[in-house]
Design a protein around this motif. Structure first.
Motif, PDB file in Angstrom:
ATOM      1  N   ARG A 134      35.235  44.430  39.249  1.00 38.48           N
ATOM      2  CA  ARG A 134      34.419  43.259  39.522  1.00 38.48           C
ATOM      3  C   ARG A 134      35.343  42.068  39.767  1.00 38.48           C
ATOM      4  N   GLY A 135      34.809  41.052  40.424  1.00 41.94           N
ATOM      5  CA  GLY A 135      35.536  39.812  40.591  1.00 41.94           C
ATOM      6  C   GLY A 135      36.779  39.949  41.448  1.00 41.94           C
ATOM      7  N   LYS A 136      37.872  39.320  40.965  1.00 39.48           N
ATOM      8  CA  LYS A 136      39.115  39.300  41.726  1.00 39.48           C
ATOM      9  C   LYS A 136      39.705  40.697  41.904  1.00 39.48           C
ATOM     10  N   GLN A 137      39.533  41.562  40.889  1.00 40.92           N
ATOM     11  CA  GLN A 137      40.066  42.923  41.011  1.00 40.92           C
ATOM     12  C   GLN A 137      39.370  43.681  42.136  1.00 40.92           C
ATOM     13  N   ALA A 138      38.043  43.549  42.221  1.00 39.04           N
ATOM     14  CA  ALA A 138      37.302  44.211  43.299  1.00 39.04           C
ATOM     15  C   ALA A 138      37.709  43.649  44.654  1.00 39.04           C
ATOM     16  N   LEU A 139      37.897  42.316  44.728  1.00 37.45           N
ATOM     17  CA  LEU A 139      38.315  41.693  45.989  1.00 37.45           C
ATOM     18  C   LEU A 139      39.699  42.174  46.407  1.00 37.45           C
ATOM     19  N   PHE A 156      34.457  49.845  43.806  1.00 35.80           N
ATOM     20  CA  PHE A 156      34.341  48.449  44.211  1.00 35.80           C
ATOM     21  C   PHE A 156      33.397  48.374  45.402  1.00 35.80           C
TER      22      PHE A 156
END
Length: 541
Positions: A276-281, A76
């Protein structure tokens, strides 16, 4: 046993003297003292210690395992930064973190001041969490000690192969179930070892507990020794605390024995899964939160205090404190590393069971709280001082005063006992990488053991000796309880000055010495992160 091994055995036993003194107090219990302690303070000490052990153990497990799993398994944005940033709280002693959060969250701190001014509130109109409490101590210890779990567990996750996970997926297990049913059981010995190390530091902590007013064995020992002047009571409390430590050591040894079963693996190394996206955040938030709480916020507060007290950096007294701390740390580090080299090389040349046991006893000091070592050391040193004074008065009619207890000699002795394990493990690791055939070849050429050490081993051990020297230096600079008990009269270090300023509620004045300790503490953290970065990058990284 020849003279060489006998001398090694004697030195190892001498280093283990404080532990022997405390342990022998269990064989000669003072029942009246124990009865009084049991009726007054021991139940509260045990209760608070157990709450701390359970709560801190749970907290460091959550923080350490979650961050280790994210860094080792997922790709990430910023994972390379957080992979070493998660080690930064190791440079921040727990008592210094306690000072910074008190300055931030206390009634007179900026957060509560802003809250009162914004909403026009008065005292009693609102509730705010009390940082100087048992729960506050748990929070501080969790955000400072989780790197022990993170570091060891991350290595365990990185060593796990994909074969087990692929087998789990073929049986219908999803990512979450694979984590609980496959990854966690394989990493359980590593997690147990990391948690045990964190709990040993929890039992050894004095500065945080004293400042937050939490009554545990370390604060009780100090108060019994200095406040009441009860030597036997302090020894009995030290012995009970030693039992707690021994239990934790046995748990750690048991976990390493079980590691032979859990660490069987095969196949390719795990590949990081791109997020990516919410998982990375979410992964980034999980990793950055401990860094923020354990290092960035305390470091920012220390820097702010140091800027406000800019004149402190120009005062001769401050640099005298820094000089005292550095020369004491360097001298203690040099003595400890030389002892470690001698003991490790002697154990290599004479690997007999009694000598190995004696060296192992000498290496137990790091697991023992500094206050226990100090109490165990003061009694024999005071006895020896009185014998020297009596002999000197009988022979020369001169009272030489205290030559050992209450002097730098006692401090250096305590530091050697406390931190010998750090240098001993580092030096032994370097010696283990030198093949015994090199020793055999040198002996066939007529080299003596001393010449082999000087011409063969020392050049190869240069990096190990330097690492051991730095590690012990930083540990000595951070050590508080042993320094408080054993320091000579009118002799201060940075750690003692920071503690004294915080105890007088002069938190801003504690900023410069605390910041200097943290700055020096960053050295081994940078070395450790560099060693982790130089490890081979696995496919998919």
């Amino acid at each position: 046993m020849t003279r060489g091994p006998l001398l090694l055995f004697g030195v190892a036993a001498l280093i283990g003297l404080p532990l022997i003194v405390v342990a022998l107090s269990l064989l000669n219990p003072q029942w009246e003292v124990l009865a009084h302690l049991w009726q007054t303070v021991i139940p509260e000490y045990i209760q608070h210690s157990l709450i701390l052990l359970v709560s801190v153990g749970f907290g460091v497990t959550i923080l350490g395992v979650s961050t280790a799993w994210c860094v080792s398994q997922f790709d990430f944005p910023g994972w390379r930064w957080v992979s070493w940033g998660l080690l930064l709280p190791l440079a921040m002693p727990a008592y210094i973190t306690a000072y910074t959060y008190t300055g931030l969250l206390d009634y007179a701190g900026p957060l509560q001041q802003a809250l009162r001014s914004t909403f026009n509130l008065q005292i009693g109109d609102y509730w705010f969490p009390q940082i100087r409490s048992l729960s506050g101590a748990i929070f501080v210890l969790c955000v400072v000690l989780y790197p022990y779990v993170y570091l060891i567990t991350r290595a365990a996750f990185m060593q796990q192969s994909t074969a087990a996970f692929e087998s789990a997926r073929t049986l219908g297990a999803g990512p979450w179930k694979s984590f609980w049913r496959v990854a966690m059981p394989l990493a359980r010995p590593a997690i147990a070892t990391g948690v045990t190390l964190a709990l040993m530091e929890t039992l050894a902590d004095y500065g945080t507990m004293e400042y937050f007013g939490v009554t545990v064995f370390t604060t009780g020992i100090f108060r019994t020794w200095y406040g009441i002047g009860d030597t036997q009571g302090a020894l009995q409390l030290s012995a009970i605390l030693l039992i707690f430590v021994i239990v934790l050591i046995l748990v750690e040894r048991y976990s390493r024995r079980r590691a032979k079963f859990y660490q069987r693996r095969g196949g390719a190394a795990p590949m990081r899964k791109p997020l990516r996206g919410k998982q990375a955040l979410a992964a980034a938030a999980v990793c950055w939160l401990p860094i923020l709480l354990g290092f960035l916020i305390p470091a920012a507060q220390l820097l702010l205090w140091s800027v406000k007290r800019g004149s402190t950096w120009l005062q001769p007294d401050f640099w005298l404190l820094t000089f005292n701390t550095l020369w004491l740390g360097l001298l203690a580090a040099a003595i400890t590393v030389l002892l470690a080299l001698w003991l490790a090389y002697g154990r290599r040349r004479h690997p007999t069971r009694p000598l190995r046991a004696a060296v192992s006893l000498a290496g137990l000091g790091y697991a023992i709280p500094g206050i226990v070592i100090a109490v165990g050391l003061l009694s024999p040193l005071a006895w020896l001082d009185h014998r020297i004074i009596a002999l000197s008065e009988w022979l020369f009619n001169i009272n030489p005063g205290l030559l050992l207890s209450g002097t730098v000699v006692a401090l250096l002795f305590a530091y050697s006992v406390r931190f010998l394990s750090v240098s001993l493990q580092t030096v032994s690791s370097g010696l283990d990488q030198i093949t015994p055939q090199m020793d055999d070849t040198a002996r066939t050429l007529g080299a003596s053991p001393r010449r082999i050490l000087w011409r063969v081993h020392l050049p190869l051990l240069r990096s190990s000796l330097l690492a051991a020297l730095i590690l012990v230096l930083v540990d000595v600079m951070k050590e508080l309880p042993a320094t408080l008990v054993l320091r000579p009269f009118d002799f201060n270090t940075l750690a003692v000055r920071a503690f004294e300023m915080a105890s007088d509620e002069r938190l801003a004045d504690a900023g410069p010495p605390a910041l200097m300790i943290v700055a020096v503490g960053l050295i081994p953290v940078m070395l450790l992160s560099r060693a982790l970065r130089t490890q081979s990058i696995k496919p998919g990284d």
